[in-house]
Scaffold this motif. Structure first.
Motif, PDB file in Angstrom:
ATOM      1  N   ALA A   1     -45.168 -16.950  -9.534  1.00  0.00           N
ATOM      2  CA  ALA A   1     -45.099 -17.388  -8.141  1.00  0.00           C
ATOM      3  C   ALA A   1     -45.344 -18.886  -8.029  1.00  0.00           C
ATOM      4  O   ALA A   1     -44.746 -19.564  -7.186  1.00  0.00           O
ATOM      5  N   THR A   2     -46.214 -19.417  -8.892  1.00  0.00           N
ATOM      6  CA  THR A   2     -46.469 -20.858  -8.893  1.00  0.00           C
ATOM      7  C   THR A   2     -45.237 -21.628  -9.343  1.00  0.00           C
ATOM      8  O   THR A   2     -44.902 -22.681  -8.778  1.00  0.00           O
ATOM      9  N   MET A   3     -44.551 -21.113 -10.365  1.00  0.00           N
ATOM     10  CA  MET A   3     -43.308 -21.753 -10.795  1.00  0.00           C
ATOM     11  C   MET A   3     -42.309 -21.790  -9.638  1.00  0.00           C
ATOM     12  O   MET A   3     -41.614 -22.799  -9.428  1.00  0.00           O
ATOM     13  N   ARG A   4     -42.256 -20.685  -8.910  1.00  0.00           N
ATOM     14  CA  ARG A   4     -41.351 -20.631  -7.764  1.00  0.00           C
ATOM     15  C   ARG A   4     -41.748 -21.676  -6.714  1.00  0.00           C
ATOM     16  O   ARG A   4     -40.908 -22.426  -6.213  1.00  0.00           O
ATOM     17  N   LEU A   5     -43.040 -21.720  -6.392  1.00  0.00           N
ATOM     18  CA  LEU A   5     -43.491 -22.620  -5.331  1.00  0.00           C
ATOM     19  C   LEU A   5     -43.425 -24.085  -5.752  1.00  0.00           C
ATOM     20  O   LEU A   5     -43.030 -24.946  -4.959  1.00  0.00           O
ATOM     21  N   VAL A   6     -43.840 -24.374  -6.987  1.00  0.00           N
ATOM     22  CA  VAL A   6     -43.724 -25.759  -7.465  1.00  0.00           C
ATOM     23  C   VAL A   6     -42.250 -26.165  -7.501  1.00  0.00           C
ATOM     24  O   VAL A   6     -41.885 -27.291  -7.124  1.00  0.00           O
ATOM     25  N   GLY A   7     -41.395 -25.235  -7.927  1.00  0.00           N
ATOM     26  CA  GLY A   7     -39.962 -25.511  -7.911  1.00  0.00           C
ATOM     27  C   GLY A   7     -39.460 -25.778  -6.505  1.00  0.00           C
ATOM     28  O   GLY A   7     -38.674 -26.709  -6.273  1.00  0.00           O
ATOM     29  N   GLN A   8     -39.923 -24.975  -5.537  1.00  0.00           N
ATOM     30  CA  GLN A   8     -39.517 -25.180  -4.151  1.00  0.00           C
ATOM     31  C   GLN A   8     -39.999 -26.535  -3.630  1.00  0.00           C
ATOM     32  O   GLN A   8     -39.270 -27.234  -2.920  1.00  0.00           O
ATOM     33  N   MET A   9     -41.230 -26.904  -4.004  1.00  0.00           N
ATOM     34  CA  MET A   9     -41.756 -28.194  -3.582  1.00  0.00           C
ATOM     35  C   MET A   9     -40.986 -29.345  -4.218  1.00  0.00           C
ATOM     36  O   MET A   9     -40.682 -30.344  -3.559  1.00  0.00           O
ATOM     37  N   LEU A  10     -40.688 -29.215  -5.503  1.00  0.00           N
ATOM     38  CA  LEU A  10     -39.897 -30.247  -6.172  1.00  0.00           C
ATOM     39  C   LEU A  10     -38.518 -30.363  -5.531  1.00  0.00           C
ATOM     40  O   LEU A  10     -37.990 -31.461  -5.355  1.00  0.00           O
ATOM     41  N   SER A  11     -37.951 -29.221  -5.176  1.00  0.00           N
ATOM     42  CA  SER A  11     -36.641 -29.208  -4.540  1.00  0.00           C
ATOM     43  C   SER A  11     -36.693 -29.939  -3.198  1.00  0.00           C
ATOM     44  O   SER A  11     -35.849 -30.796  -2.904  1.00  0.00           O
ATOM     45  N   MET A  12     -37.704 -29.608  -2.379  1.00  0.00           N
ATOM     46  CA  MET A  12     -37.872 -30.300  -1.102  1.00  0.00           C
ATOM     47  C   MET A  12     -38.209 -31.777  -1.330  1.00  0.00           C
ATOM     48  O   MET A  12     -37.758 -32.652  -0.587  1.00  0.00           O
ATOM     49  N   GLY A  13     -39.014 -32.043  -2.361  1.00  0.00           N
ATOM     50  CA  GLY A  13     -39.371 -33.428  -2.672  1.00  0.00           C
ATOM     51  C   GLY A  13     -38.160 -34.247  -3.060  1.00  0.00           C
ATOM     52  O   GLY A  13     -38.010 -35.410  -2.638  1.00  0.00           O
ATOM     53  N   ILE A  14     -37.275 -33.659  -3.875  1.00  0.00           N
ATOM     54  CA  ILE A  14     -36.040 -34.353  -4.258  1.00  0.00           C
ATOM     55  C   ILE A  14     -35.187 -34.634  -3.024  1.00  0.00           C
ATOM     56  O   ILE A  14     -34.651 -35.731  -2.847  1.00  0.00           O
ATOM     57  N   ALA A  15     -35.086 -33.619  -2.139  1.00  0.00           N
ATOM     58  CA  ALA A  15     -34.297 -33.796  -0.920  1.00  0.00           C
ATOM     59  C   ALA A  15     -34.882 -34.896  -0.041  1.00  0.00           C
ATOM     60  O   ALA A  15     -34.154 -35.758   0.479  1.00  0.00           O
ATOM     61  N   MET A  16     -36.218 -34.899   0.145  1.00  0.00           N
ATOM     62  CA  MET A  16     -36.854 -35.922   0.987  1.00  0.00           C
ATOM     63  C   MET A  16     -36.744 -37.300   0.352  1.00  0.00           C
ATOM     64  O   MET A  16     -36.589 -38.309   1.051  1.00  0.00           O
ATOM     65  N   LEU A  17     -36.837 -37.357  -0.984  1.00  0.00           N
ATOM     66  CA  LEU A  17     -36.693 -38.639  -1.684  1.00  0.00           C
ATOM     67  C   LEU A  17     -35.290 -39.198  -1.482  1.00  0.00           C
ATOM     68  O   LEU A  17     -35.115 -40.396  -1.209  1.00  0.00           O
ATOM     69  N   ILE A  18     -34.292 -38.344  -1.586  1.00  0.00           N
ATOM     70  CA  ILE A  18     -32.911 -38.785  -1.385  1.00  0.00           C
ATOM     71  C   ILE A  18     -32.707 -39.249   0.055  1.00  0.00           C
ATOM     72  O   ILE A  18     -32.042 -40.260   0.313  1.00  0.00           O
ATOM     73  N   PHE A  19     -33.288 -38.519   1.025  1.00  0.00           N
ATOM     74  CA  PHE A  19     -33.226 -38.966   2.418  1.00  0.00           C
ATOM     75  C   PHE A  19     -33.866 -40.347   2.578  1.00  0.00           C
ATOM     76  O   PHE A  19     -33.333 -41.224   3.265  1.00  0.00           O
ATOM     77  N   ALA A  20     -35.043 -40.519   1.965  1.00  0.00           N
ATOM     78  CA  ALA A  20     -35.761 -41.790   2.087  1.00  0.00           C
ATOM     79  C   ALA A  20     -34.958 -42.947   1.493  1.00  0.00           C
ATOM     80  O   ALA A  20     -34.945 -44.050   2.037  1.00  0.00           O
ATOM     81  N   VAL A  21     -34.274 -42.696   0.377  1.00  0.00           N
ATOM     82  CA  VAL A  21     -33.503 -43.746  -0.290  1.00  0.00           C
ATOM     83  C   VAL A  21     -32.238 -44.095   0.491  1.00  0.00           C
ATOM     84  O   VAL A  21     -31.905 -45.272   0.693  1.00  0.00           O
ATOM     85  N   PHE A  22     -31.507 -43.086   0.968  1.00  0.00           N
ATOM     86  CA  PHE A  22     -30.211 -43.323   1.595  1.00  0.00           C
ATOM     87  C   PHE A  22     -30.305 -43.573   3.101  1.00  0.00           C
ATOM     88  O   PHE A  22     -29.468 -44.270   3.668  1.00  0.00           O
ATOM     89  N   MET A  23     -31.311 -42.962   3.776  1.00  0.00           N
ATOM     90  CA  MET A  23     -31.404 -43.069   5.225  1.00  0.00           C
ATOM     91  C   MET A  23     -32.618 -43.859   5.704  1.00  0.00           C
ATOM     92  O   MET A  23     -32.605 -44.457   6.773  1.00  0.00           O
ATOM     93  N   GLY A  24     -33.698 -43.813   4.911  1.00  0.00           N
ATOM     94  CA  GLY A  24     -34.964 -44.350   5.390  1.00  0.00           C
ATOM     95  C   GLY A  24     -35.698 -43.271   6.177  1.00  0.00           C
ATOM     96  O   GLY A  24     -35.180 -42.177   6.409  1.00  0.00           O
ATOM     97  N   ARG A  25     -36.906 -43.580   6.624  1.00  0.00           N
ATOM     98  CA  ARG A  25     -37.724 -42.603   7.359  1.00  0.00           C
ATOM     99  C   ARG A  25     -37.395 -42.690   8.852  1.00  0.00           C
ATOM    100  O   ARG A  25     -38.159 -43.246   9.652  1.00  0.00           O
ATOM    101  N   VAL A  26     -36.239 -42.147   9.207  1.00  0.00           N
ATOM    102  CA  VAL A  26     -35.750 -42.225  10.590  1.00  0.00           C
ATOM    103  C   VAL A  26     -35.287 -40.839  11.039  1.00  0.00           C
ATOM    104  O   VAL A  26     -35.063 -39.939  10.223  1.00  0.00           O
ATOM    105  N   GLN A  27     -35.141 -40.679  12.357  1.00  0.00           N
ATOM    106  CA  GLN A  27     -34.592 -39.434  12.883  1.00  0.00           C
ATOM    107  C   GLN A  27     -33.099 -39.358  12.597  1.00  0.00           C
ATOM    108  O   GLN A  27     -32.412 -40.386  12.460  1.00  0.00           O
ATOM    109  N   ILE A  28     -32.600 -38.117  12.493  1.00  0.00           N
ATOM    110  CA  ILE A  28     -31.178 -37.908  12.222  1.00  0.00           C
ATOM    111  C   ILE A  28     -30.432 -37.975  13.552  1.00  0.00           C
ATOM    112  O   ILE A  28     -30.466 -37.037  14.355  1.00  0.00           O
TER     113      ILE A  28
END
Length: 471
Positions: A404-431
């Motif tokens: 379950a931890t592998m699943r959750l850490v994986g989910q967090m990494l997945s969300m983290g990758i998505a948020m990192l890509i948003f931060a790089v390409f869009m910045g911390r702004v509303q869509i």
């Protein structure tokens, strides 16, 4: 609905009647958290609008839950092995239900995120014990089938979440999602106390590793929170601190008499180690899918929450249908073969989503979701069966919690990758409409990264070796 999945799968002797009761209780609990997780993703635009949250802060609504669940998962599994899995399971459902109530009445984004942390704590106690209880009750010849049914119930929650979540959000508001979880949580508590008479605690009498649990929590929080702050320098320092904390944790666990996580399970058990690695990679590559597609369907394609939720049902619906069959097959065929095929189908589905655009046809989106659902169904149940069948009974709680931890850490990494890509390409702004092109670029880059991760996961899945013996 859940009980209909397995009413006719087992014989009607007294022992098997009790097995059905245990299976129903655990699957009801297993339904709760994926239902909440998938339904809240559909409600994110509505929540973001009410609280005026930017894309990165909005991502913390699912991430806060995942982080808390990951922090408490392994300690909860160890506590369950020592003090009783039924006891920890019941406490987890109670905490989850209380947190759902508090989230429903929250009046700020920060309170909502805080109560999602509490919800994650309860979710950790549910998931760290559920699979362990099933593994304790069902013998090897029936285990894959039972785990497959439980996995199917998880996917049933994922299936109903987007549709019901979209429906409730559109007509009753996003808070109604949490009220529904309060009702469901109370039902699970009543049924568990009524039907589950046994207790399972094969490690009773052993000491709990408080210091190891604290080190574990600190390095995990530093890693995930630091990852969310990237590319800022503070994020890089936190990731480095978390990595060093991980090394300290491993050294401590190797020397303590009763570790919270026995690292020898990874050092001396190839099936256990590579099956968990495959799970980590798989969830890292797939968990942000609903988050990204929910935003894409509502912002780019113009669907309302109900319409977006109805489309997103396609993937978990296929998972729910095929997971019991995949679990049953893994009782007879090497899990690494079935799971690796599933990983390959998943990689292909993710790769297709890298071609999303403004004019992408809805048929293409649904077909890709169906392909992903089939691949994940082939992977998840056999992989779970491989992990739980590779350890002794006294480690069932820890093994279940580790998975379950592998699943959750994986989910967090997945969300983290998505948020990192948003931060790089869009910045911390509303869509907003003027930023839709940058948003679409971010989504396409994310899916290309996730598809590449999944390809690596195929090799981790194949490297685990055989569980049943032979070639």
């Amino acid at each position: 609905m859940v009980s209909a999945m397995f009413t006719n799968t087992l014989t009607t002797t007294g022992a098997d009647s009790y097995k059905r009761a245990v299976l129903l209780s655990i699957t009801l609990g297993s339904f709760l958290t994926p239902f909440m997780g998938s339904s809240i993703n559909v409600a994110l635009p509505a929540i973001g609008k009410e609280f005026a949250m930017d894309a990165v802060l909005l991502g913390w609504i699912p991430t806060a839950y995942l982080l808390a669940a990951a922090v408490f998962m392994v300690p909860s599994g160890r506590l369950a092995d020592i003090y009783g899995r039924k006891k920890i399971f019941t406490c987890g459902v109670l905490i989850y239900t209380i947190a759902s109530f508090l989230a429903a009445v929250s009046n700020s984004p920060f309170l909502l995120i805080a109560f999602r942390v509490l919800q994650g704590t309860g979710g950790a106690m549910i998931f760290s014990t559920g699979v362990a209880i099933l593994t304790s009750v069902f013998p090897p010849g029936e285990r894959g089938r039972a785990l497959g049914i439980n996995t199917a119930t998880v996917y049933l929650g994922l299936s109903l979440g987007p549709f019901l979540g979209g429906l409730l959000t559109q007509y009753l508001g996003w808070r109604s999602l949490f009220w529904l979880n309060v009702v469901l949580g109370l039902l699970v508590i009543v049924f568990t106390l009524w039907k589950l008479k046994d207790e399972w605690a094969e490690a009773r009498g052993e000491k709990f590793d408080f210091l190891g649990s604290l080190i574990y929590a600190c390095f995990l929080v530093a890693l995930i929170y630091g990852f969310s702050l990237l590319p800022d320098t503070s994020g890089a320092w936190l990731v480095l601190a978390g990595s060093l904390g991980f090394l300290v944790f491993v050294v401590w666990e190797m020397k303590v008499a009763h570790p919270v996580l026995d690292v020898n399970l990874f050092r001396n058990n190839t099936v256990f180690a590579f099956s968990n690695l495959a799970a980590l990679i798989n969830y890292s590559a797939t968990a942000a899918l609903t988050f990204l597609l929910s935003l894409y369907l509502q912002y780019i394609k113009g669907f309302n929450p109900q319409g977006a939720g109805l489309i997103l049902v396609a993937q978990p619906a296929v998972m729910a249908i095929f997971s019991p069959f995949a679990g049953r097959i893994s009782d007879r065929v090497e899990p690494r073969v079935v799971a690796s095929m599933g990983m390959a189908f998943t990689a292909l589905g993710l790769f297709l989503f890298a071609f999303l655009g403004n004019a992408t046809d809805l048929t293409f989106i649904v077909a890709s979701l169906l392909l992903l659902g089939f691949g994940f169904a082939l992977f998840s149940s056999p992989n779970t069966n491989a992990i739980m069948s590779s350890v002794e009974k006294k480690f069932y709680g820890v093994a279940s919690a580790t998975l379950a931890t592998m699943r959750l850490v994986g989910q967090m990494l997945s969300m983290g990758i998505a948020m990192l890509i948003f931060a790089v390409f869009m910045g911390r702004v509303q869509i907003t409409p003027e930023r839709y092109p940058l948003f679409l670029t971010s989504v396409k880059v994310a899916f290309m990264v996730f598809a590449s991760l999944c390809v690596l996961g195929i090799f981790a899945s194949l490297a685990r070796g055989n569980l049943h013996g032979g070639a």
